[in-house]
Design a protein around this motif. Structure first.
Motif, PDB file in Angstrom:
ATOM      1  N   GLY A   1       0.620  -1.151   0.092  1.00 51.03           N
ATOM      2  CA  GLY A   1      -0.200   0.018  -0.051  1.00 51.03           C
ATOM      3  C   GLY A   1       1.083   1.025  -0.154  1.00 51.03           C
ATOM      4  N   LEU A   2      -0.196   2.385   0.133  1.00 52.55           N
ATOM      5  CA  LEU A   2       0.118   3.519  -0.085  1.00 52.55           C
ATOM      6  C   LEU A   2       0.032   4.115   1.465  1.00 52.55           C
ATOM      7  CD1 LEU A   2       2.802   5.785  -1.616  1.00 52.55           C
ATOM      8  CD2 LEU A   2       0.149   6.514  -2.222  1.00 52.55           C
ATOM      9  N   ARG A   3       0.992   4.626   2.351  1.00 54.23           N
ATOM     10  CA  ARG A   3       0.966   5.797   3.083  1.00 54.23           C
ATOM     11  C   ARG A   3       0.952   7.196   3.101  1.00 54.23           C
ATOM     12  NH1 ARG A   3       4.280   4.203   7.350  1.00 54.23           N
ATOM     13  NH2 ARG A   3       3.209   2.560   8.021  1.00 54.23           N
ATOM     14  N   VAL A   4      -0.268   7.294   3.025  1.00 53.63           N
ATOM     15  CA  VAL A   4      -0.562   9.197   2.569  1.00 53.63           C
ATOM     16  C   VAL A   4      -0.615  10.025   4.035  1.00 53.63           C
ATOM     17  CG1 VAL A   4      -1.787  11.535   1.485  1.00 53.63           C
ATOM     18  CG2 VAL A   4      -1.906   8.699   0.505  1.00 53.63           C
ATOM     19  N   ASN A   5       0.357  11.107   4.462  1.00 56.47           N
ATOM     20  CA  ASN A   5       0.499  11.079   5.166  1.00 56.47           C
ATOM     21  C   ASN A   5       0.079  12.918   5.493  1.00 56.47           C
ATOM     22  OD1 ASN A   5       2.596   9.483   6.839  1.00 56.47           O
ATOM     23  ND2 ASN A   5       3.686  10.379   5.371  1.00 56.47           N
ATOM     24  N   VAL A   6      -0.607  13.355   6.544  1.00 58.52           N
ATOM     25  CA  VAL A   6      -0.890  15.213   7.006  1.00 58.52           C
ATOM     26  C   VAL A   6      -0.675  15.911   6.225  1.00 58.52           C
ATOM     27  CG1 VAL A   6      -1.430  16.772   8.228  1.00 58.52           C
ATOM     28  CG2 VAL A   6      -1.865  14.474   8.866  1.00 58.52           C
TER      29      VAL A   6
END
Length: 441
Positions: free
Chosen positions: A31-36
C-alpha cells in the motif's frame, strides 16, 4: 480505499486531515501511506508466525515508484514464505558492516543529542561525555575498533578487559605545543571502560545491530575508586596552609597600598606565589559543603539563598538539587565580594565565565600543607567521612552529597563504625579498670 497503485493513482492521492493508506489491488498487503503533510510512503503489511507486522519500503520518489516498490514488496513476501522474518533480515543487513568504531561514533552522536540517558534518567553532561570520548579514543577503538559489532563475543570483551588492565593501551604523548597525554591503563580503568562498552552495546541492541550484549557475564575487576579523605591531622595542616596563604595576600595588599600611597615609586610589589583569594574561598566552600567542583565553580548568585541556608542548583550530575549550608559556609559566602556584571560567585579572573584556575591553586595549597596524592574531589570524600565519624547516618550523608544510589554512599560505612568502636573500647577499658580496682581491694 483500494486501487491498483500506478504513477497516476499515486499522484492523485491527496493529503487529508488524518493520514490514510491506499491499498494496492494487485499485491496483497502492499500500500501507499499518505501523510498529513502530503508526503507518501510505500509500505507492506504481512503476517509472520501469527503476528501482524509492518515493513516500510520507502518514500515515493527515486528509487521508489509503484513498480519498484511492488517488486520490493514481493521480495519481502518471498522471505516470509521461506520462514524468514524480514525484520530480522533488515537488522542483519543493517549490522553487516558496522564496526565497533562505527558504533562508538553513533553512540557519541546520540549522547550529544541527548538520546542516551544516565542511570539517573538524565542526558550525559559534557564532562561525562568528554571522559567517554577519551576512553573510546584511548582504549576501545585501538583494541576493538576494527571488529564487526555483530561478531563481537564475550571472549573478545574479556581479552579487552585484561589487555587494558595490563597497560596495552598505555601511552605518553605530546598533545599540542605544551600539552601531554599520559594514559596508564590498569584494573580500575579496565573495569570502567568495559562498563562504558556495555552501555555502548546496549545502545547497539536498541538500534537493532545486535540481539544480545556480550559484556554481560564478563567478570570485571573490583572498581577500587579512590576514596581518599583527609585525616584530622591533615585537615589541621590544610587549615594552616589556608592561614599562611591568606597572610601572604594580606601582606601583598598592604605593600601594594603603601606603593600606591608613595606615588607608585619603585618597583611594584609582586603578588605572592600562593592560591588566590578566589581559589581559597572556592576550596573552602567545597570542603564545607561536600559539593562537586563543577557545582561550586558554576555557582551563580541567583542560586544562593543565605537567609534559608541553601544552594538551589537547577542542574547537576543527578539533576536539580538543593545543598544545605552550615554556618561556616554561610559566613564564607557572605564575605565573598560580588563582581559587577558577573552572575558567578567565583568569576573568571579574565573575561566572562566562571573561575578556571582551581587545579593549579589546589596544587599550591596542598603542597603547602604537606599533603600527598590528594585531589580536589577528595574534599568531597573528606566532608562525608567527617560526617560519618561524627555520627551522621549514611542516609543523611547520601542526602547531603546528593547521592541517588545508596550504594554510592556505602563506601563511607567503615568510617561510620568508628564511633561505635570507640564507645566499645571505652566501655571495655572501664570494665578492666573496675576489675583491677576490685582485685586491689
Amino acid at each position: 480505499m483500494a486501487v491498483k497503485l500506478t504513477l497516476q493513482s499515486v499522484k492523485t492521492a491527496e493529503a487529508k486531515p488524518a493520514r490514510y493508506i491506499v491499498w494496492d489491488t494487485a499485491t496483497k498487503g502492499f500500500g501507499l501511506r499518505v501523510n498529513v503533510d502530503g508526503s507518501k510512503t510505500y509500505i507492506l503489511k504481512y503476517a509472520f508466525e501469527g503476528r501482524q507486522k509492518w515493513h516500510t519500503i520507502g518514500k515515493h520518489g527515486s528509487p521508489w515508484t509503484p513498480e519498484t516498490a511492488r517488486k520490493e514488496a514481493l521480495d519481502v513476501l518471498g522471505l516470509v514464505r521461506s520462514g524468514i522474518d524480514p525484520a530480522d533480515a533488515a537488522r542483519e543487513r543493517k549490522a553487516a558492516g558496522v564496526t565497533v568504531s562505527d558504533l562508538c561514533d553513533q553512540y557519541l552522536a546520540a549522547a550529544r543529542a541527548g538520546r542516551t540517558l544516565t542511570k539517573f534518567d538524565v542526558p550525559k553532561k559534557a564532562s561525562t561525555l568528554a571522559t567517554d570520548e577519551g576512553r573510546i579514543r584511548r582504549h576501545i577503538k585501538p583494541l576493538l575498533g576494527k571488529k564487526l559489532v555483530r561478531k563481537l563475543t564475550g571472549k573478545d570483551v574479556e581479552d579487552f578487559l585484561h589487555a587494558v588492565a595490563a597497560g596495552k593501551t598505555a601511552v605518553d604523548e605530546k598533545t599540542g605545543k605544551h600539552g601531554r597525554a599520559i594514559v596508564e591503563g590498569g584494573k580500575g580503568t579496565a573495569t570502567r571502560t568495559v562498563g562504558l562498552l556495555g552501555g555502548i552495546l546496549t545502545f547497539a541492541m536498541k538500534e537493532g545491530l545486535r540481539s544480545d550484549n556480550p559484556v554481560k557475564g564478563v567478570q570485571r575487576f573490583k572498581d577500587g575508586k579512590n576514596t581518599r579523605f583527609l585525616s584530622g591531622q591533615e585537615l589541621e595542616r590544610l587549615g594552616g596552609a589556608f592561614e599562611a596563604s591568606h597572610a601572604d595576600w594580606d601582606q601583598f595588599e598592604a605593600m601594594h597600598a603603601d606603593w600606591i600611597a608613595a606615588g607608585r615609586k619603585g618597583a611594584s610589589p609582586r603578588p605572592p606565589d600562593a592560591a588566590s583569594p578566589t581559589a581559597l574561598a572556592a576550596i573552602k566552600l567545597l570542603l564545607f559543603t561536600g559539593a562537586r567542583r563543577s557545582e561550586i565553580l558554576g555557582l551563580e548568585w541567583a542560586h544562593v539563598d543565605l537567609d534559608r541556608g541553601y544552594l538551589h542548583l537547577p542542574d547537576s550530575k543527578t539533576g536539580a538539587k538543593d545543598i544545605p549550608l552550615g554556618e561556616p559556609a554561610v559566613d564564607l559566602l557572605r564575605a565573598v565580594p560580588r563582581l559587577n556584571g558577573s552572575p558567578f560567585v567565583f568569576p573568571a579572573t579574565r573575561g566572562d565565565g566562571s573561575y578556571k584556575g582551581l587545579p593549579k591553586a589546589w596544587a599550591k595549597l596542598y603542597a603547602r600543607a604537606g599533603l600527598t596524592k590528594t585531589r580536589i574531589h577528595d574534599l568531597r570524600h573528606s566532608f562525608a567521612s567527617v560526617g560519618a565519624s561524627t555520627g551522621s547516618s549514611l542516609l543523611m550523608i547520601g542526602f547531603l552529597l546528593g547521592h541517588k544510589d545508596p550504594k554510592t554512599t556505602q563506601r563511607y560505612a567503615h568510617v561510620a563504625h568508628d564511633p561505635a568502636k570507640a564507645a566499645a573500647e571505652n566501655v571495655a577499658r572501664s570494665i578492666v579498670a573496675q576489675m583491677k580496682r576490685s582485685g586491689a581491694e
